[in-house]
Write an enzyme that holds these catalytic residues in place. Structure first.
Site, PDB file in Angstrom:
ATOM      1  N   ASN A   3      23.845  19.444  45.628  1.00 38.18           N
ATOM      2  CA  ASN A   3      25.190  19.299  45.088  1.00 38.18           C
ATOM      3  C   ASN A   3      25.341  20.316  43.978  1.00 38.18           C
ATOM      4  O   ASN A   3      24.522  20.339  43.059  1.00 38.18           O
ATOM      5  CB  ASN A   3      25.371  17.873  44.537  1.00 38.18           C
ATOM      6  CG  ASN A   3      26.630  17.747  43.695  1.00 38.18           C
ATOM      7  OD1 ASN A   3      27.626  18.398  43.966  1.00 38.18           O
ATOM      8  ND2 ASN A   3      26.581  16.901  42.665  1.00 38.18           N
TER       9      ASN A   3
ATOM     10  N   ARG B  37      32.672  11.731  46.847  1.00 36.37           N
ATOM     11  CA  ARG B  37      32.363  13.040  46.289  1.00 36.37           C
ATOM     12  C   ARG B  37      32.632  14.176  47.275  1.00 36.37           C
ATOM     13  O   ARG B  37      32.444  15.344  46.944  1.00 36.37           O
ATOM     14  CB  ARG B  37      30.898  13.092  45.854  1.00 36.37           C
ATOM     15  CG  ARG B  37      30.540  12.024  44.834  1.00 36.37           C
ATOM     16  CD  ARG B  37      29.072  12.078  44.516  1.00 36.37           C
ATOM     17  NE  ARG B  37      28.746  13.241  43.736  1.00 36.37           N
ATOM     18  CZ  ARG B  37      28.770  13.305  42.423  1.00 36.37           C
ATOM     19  NH1 ARG B  37      29.104  12.239  41.719  1.00 36.37           N
ATOM     20  NH2 ARG B  37      28.456  14.402  41.784  1.00 36.37           N
TER      21      ARG B  37
ATOM     22  N   TRP C  42      31.208  18.439  50.204  1.00 39.98           N
ATOM     23  CA  TRP C  42      32.525  19.006  49.902  1.00 39.98           C
ATOM     24  C   TRP C  42      32.292  20.509  49.849  1.00 39.98           C
ATOM     25  O   TRP C  42      31.605  21.007  48.963  1.00 39.98           O
ATOM     26  CB  TRP C  42      33.049  18.485  48.573  1.00 39.98           C
ATOM     27  CG  TRP C  42      34.473  18.862  48.320  1.00 39.98           C
ATOM     28  CD1 TRP C  42      35.589  18.296  48.852  1.00 39.98           C
ATOM     29  CD2 TRP C  42      34.939  19.893  47.434  1.00 39.98           C
ATOM     30  NE1 TRP C  42      36.717  18.914  48.370  1.00 39.98           N
ATOM     31  CE2 TRP C  42      36.354  19.894  47.498  1.00 39.98           C
ATOM     32  CE3 TRP C  42      34.319  20.816  46.603  1.00 39.98           C
ATOM     33  CZ2 TRP C  42      37.140  20.777  46.770  1.00 39.98           C
ATOM     34  CZ3 TRP C  42      35.100  21.698  45.873  1.00 39.98           C
ATOM     35  CH2 TRP C  42      36.493  21.677  45.959  1.00 39.98           C
TER      36      TRP C  42
ATOM     37  N   CYS D 172      29.171  17.408  45.996  1.00 36.20           N
ATOM     38  CA  CYS D 172      28.713  16.632  47.138  1.00 36.20           C
ATOM     39  C   CYS D 172      27.965  15.421  46.607  1.00 36.20           C
ATOM     40  O   CYS D 172      27.753  15.291  45.406  1.00 36.20           O
ATOM     41  CB  CYS D 172      27.784  17.483  47.980  1.00 36.20           C
ATOM     42  SG  CYS D 172      28.468  19.121  48.285  1.00 36.20           S
TER      43      CYS D 172
ATOM     44  N   LYS E  76      51.013  12.076  43.689  1.00 37.35           N
ATOM     45  CA  LYS E  76      50.543  11.038  44.629  1.00 37.35           C
ATOM     46  C   LYS E  76      51.091  11.313  46.027  1.00 37.35           C
ATOM     47  O   LYS E  76      50.373  11.216  47.018  1.00 37.35           O
ATOM     48  CB  LYS E  76      50.995   9.635  44.195  1.00 37.35           C
ATOM     49  CG  LYS E  76      50.295   9.026  43.026  1.00 37.35           C
ATOM     50  CD  LYS E  76      48.904   8.507  43.307  1.00 37.35           C
ATOM     51  CE  LYS E  76      47.867   9.546  42.951  1.00 37.35           C
ATOM     52  NZ  LYS E  76      47.458   9.623  41.588  1.00 37.35           N
TER      53      LYS E  76
HETATM   54  C1  F6R Z   1      44.800  12.327  41.761  1.00 38.59           C
HETATM   55  C2  F6R Z   1      43.437  12.336  41.239  1.00 38.59           C
HETATM   56  C3  F6R Z   1      42.948  13.551  40.523  1.00 38.59           C
HETATM   57  C4  F6R Z   1      42.090  13.127  39.321  1.00 38.59           C
HETATM   58  C5  F6R Z   1      41.472  14.359  38.653  1.00 38.59           C
HETATM   59  C6  F6R Z   1      40.664  13.998  37.423  1.00 38.59           C
HETATM   60  O1  F6R Z   1      45.095  11.152  42.447  1.00 38.59           O
HETATM   61  O2  F6R Z   1      42.720  11.394  41.410  1.00 38.59           O
HETATM   62  O3  F6R Z   1      44.000  14.377  40.122  1.00 38.59           O
HETATM   63  O4  F6R Z   1      42.892  12.435  38.419  1.00 38.59           O
HETATM   64  O5  F6R Z   1      40.641  15.015  39.578  1.00 38.59           O
HETATM   65  O6  F6R Z   1      39.615  13.153  37.725  1.00 38.59           O
HETATM   66  P1  F6R Z   1      38.897  12.302  36.606  1.00 38.59           P
HETATM   67  O7  F6R Z   1      39.875  11.310  36.076  1.00 38.59           O
HETATM   68  O8  F6R Z   1      37.735  11.645  37.306  1.00 38.59           O
HETATM   69  O9  F6R Z   1      38.441  13.259  35.544  1.00 38.59           O
END
Ligand code: F6R
Length: 605
Positions: free
Chosen positions: A98, A27, A74, A2, A482
């Site tokens: 959080n 978040r 969240w 959060c 995506k």
């Molecule tokens: C998909 C997406 C997630 C992040 C994953 C890792 O669009 O954004 O799959 O790639 O949660 O997040 P990071 O890169 O912040 O460690």
């Protein structure tokens, strides 16, 4: 996972809490709430759903206190409804949290046995009760807070108000980030520098186990043992202006369009355009390692897989890539002279961070390819290889992904040269190719109109397959991810050659198959797989360049990408995939920037 904020201010604080929560909505956004204190009395407003619901509540019932806390949630423990929304209250204590209190069930049983009653299903409420119990036993707020922290297992960042204390917000962190913002006669605590960016650029990062009491003039910080400590004040460059959408309808659209810039900016940290040389930031010597262990989650993991293809083929350096949530628990065997490389946009992803820390504990040198340069990962690694995508607001990663692929490709060239796999002339050629990526990314955006015309066909499907070979295989998986995220359509990415081993059974007239086929050495083989799909009456969307399009069967709908060297095809071909997901999301009327159940920064495991 959060977002939290606390402000000791000089004016009514609710609008500023909301402003800050907007910056933290990445978040989580299941519910939101704020509380302020005025003449010793705490009042709170909460709403389930997005921040705009809380704004409506505040319009109807404003809060006027100058000291307050806020939260965007969240959900982990307890459904995303009003009673579980933060701030949570018990007696004189109101707080936001959080993280996850792992021993909350046992603490709750203890508190219930003492006659305390609970009004939510959250793990957080026990923290409020524990502090309140300390206060009723005559402890000072800070001592009651300290004693409570000693009882908690798990992860937390907290911001706490105490009824009767007009000039106090307390905060604490363990495994979740918390910063202190220093204003003029005002003080702030927040989940990250972005949360306090509208108010100050002077920030201290609390360390693991720290807790803090802020009032109008100062922050008193204590370490986990209760010793008074100083945490240096840093000037951070997170500008409030970075989160504007400009003329775009959604942040996702804006961030897809930002990619030429994001890549240019990232490449400038790795490439010397005059000498046409690739140098890793920090001058890392690729001869000092025998293997790379890439650790990442989600989209960053797919960037890592593309990195494996390009680093192994160019530099002959073995690369293992693994999702961090598996790696961290399975007892992996590590070869000596392995470099641990985390890839992360946020630099806060719990699994990636834990996997990285594990590698560090085994004596490995650690590096992070990271976009948030002030994040926990960035601060904990031996060496940072930055991406410069700028703040990514849409929950779906787009520009951070291509920036990661840019960094990995530049590193592959540098590794190849250092390890004697290519000569200076070839290095210069490859650097030149990579320098052309931003221009070609911008040309790839021109496919937008064609992509839009295909959105309804894909948007009506129940399942969509994505196929690719070589580095187009991880890109196919990224394209499928995506689409799933933004449109809630089931999608899978496969290695094109794997299709005949099972997925081909899924092909029918209802299932669009997106085939990624630049005219490279794999082209003919991928086209054979495409023919197999058409023979089974599958509907094909072929993403290819002009030379490839000349071989496209009449049944295939074609999205044209600019012709490019295979080195940068994963970058250039990422764009039509992102645009396709975006347009399908728009066609379906989806909440493009904040799809259900997701959060931008996944700080729980
Ligand atoms: C998909 C997406 C997630 C992040 C994953 C890792 O669009 O954004 O799959 O790639 O949660 O997040 P990071 O890169 O912040 O460690």
């Amino acid at each position: 996972m959060c977002g939290i904020i606390g402000i000791v201010g000089l004016e009514p604080v609710a609008p500023r809490l909301i402003d800050s929560l907007k910056r933290l909505e990445y978040r989580g956004y299941d519910s939101a709430g704020v509380a302020t204190i005025e003449v010793g009395r705490v009042d709170r407003r909460r709403a389930s759903g997005k921040l705009r619901c809380l704004e409506e509540v505040l319009l109807a019932e404003p809060l006027t206190g100058q000291v307050g806390i806020g939260h965007t949630r969240w959900a982990t423990h307890g459904a995303p409804n009003l009673r579980n929304a933060h701030p949570q209250t018990a007696g004189r204590v109101t707080l936001v949290h959080n993280g996850i209190i792992e021993n909350f069930a046992e603490l709750k049983a203890e508190l219930i046995a003492e006659g305390r009653s609970f009004e939510s299903d959250t793990d957080t409420e026990v923290v409020a009760h524990l502090i309140d119990r300390g206060l009723t036993h005559g402890l000072t707020p800070l001592n009651a807070f300290r004693q409570t922290l000693d009882r908690l297992s798990g992860a937390y960042a907290l911001a706490v108000l105490i009824e009767g204390e007009n000039d106090l917000v307390m905060g604490a962190r363990r495994a979740m980030p918390l910063v202190v913002g220093h204003g003029d006669g005002e003080m702030f605590i927040g989940s990250d520098a972005l949360a306090v960016a509208p108010f100050t650029n002077r920030v201290s990062y609390l360390e693991e186990g720290d807790y803090v009491a802020i009032d109008h003039n100062a922050a008193r910080v204590f370490d986990a043992e209760g010793n008074s400590v100083e945490r240096p004040v840093r000037i951070v460059s997170v500008s409030a202006a970075m989160v504007e959408k400009g003329n775009y309808r959604h942040f996702m659209e804006k961030e897809i369009h930002d990619q030429p810039d994001a890549c240019q900016h990232t490449l400038s940290a790795y490439l010397d355009p005059i000498a046409r040389r690739a140098t890793p930031p920090g001058d890392f010597d690729f001869n000092s390692v025998d293997r790379l262990q890439i650790l990442a989650c989600g989209t960053a993991f797919y960037a890592g897989m593309i990195g494996k293809y390009v680093i192994e083929s160019l530099a002959g350096l073995p690369v293992d890539v693994e999702v961090a949530s598996e790696f961290r628990y399975r007892g992996p065997a590590l070869a000596p002279r392995t470099l641990a490389v985390a890839i992360s946009q946020s630099g806060e992803t719990a699994d990636t961070l834990a996997a990285l820390r594990w590698c560090k504990s085994k004596g490995l040198k650690t590096v992070a390819i990271v976009n948030a340069h002030e994040s926990t990962m960035a601060r904990e690694v031996d060496l940072m290889w930055p991406t410069h995508a700028g703040q990514e607001i849409c929950v779906l990663s787009t520009k951070a992904f291509t920036a990661q692929v840019c960094a990995l490709t530049a590193l592959a060239i540098a590794a190849a040269r250092t390890r004697g796999r290519i000569d200076e002339v070839e290095e210069q050629r490859l650097v030149q190719v990579l320098l052309e990526a931003p221009r070609l990314l911008s040309e790839a955006i021109a496919s937008e109109d064609v992509v839009r015309s295909l959105a309804s066909m894909v948007g009506r499907a129940r399942d969509v397959l994505y196929l690719g070979r070589g580095a187009m295989f991880p890109l196919a998986m990224e394209g499928a991810l995506k689409l799933k995220e933004v449109s809630y359509i089931h999608a899978e990415g496969y290695a094109a050659g794997e299709m005949k081993h099972g997925p081909i059974a899924l092909i029918d007239q209802e299932t669009p198959v997106v085939v990624l086929a630049p005219s490279d050495s794999f082209f003919d083989k991928t086209m054979s797989n495409l023919s197999e799909v058409i023979a089974r009456e599958g509907r094909v969307i072929l993403i290819t360049d002009e030379a490839g399009a000349r071989h496209a069967p009449a049944e295939a709908r074609v999205i044209l990408a600019p012709a490019c060297d295979p080195l940068i095809a994963p970058l250039v071909f990422a764009v039509p995939l992102q645009l396709l997901a975006y347009q399908v999301g728009v066609f379906k009327g989806a909440d493009v920037d904040q799809p259900r159940n997701l959060a931008k920064s996944v700080t729980v495991e």
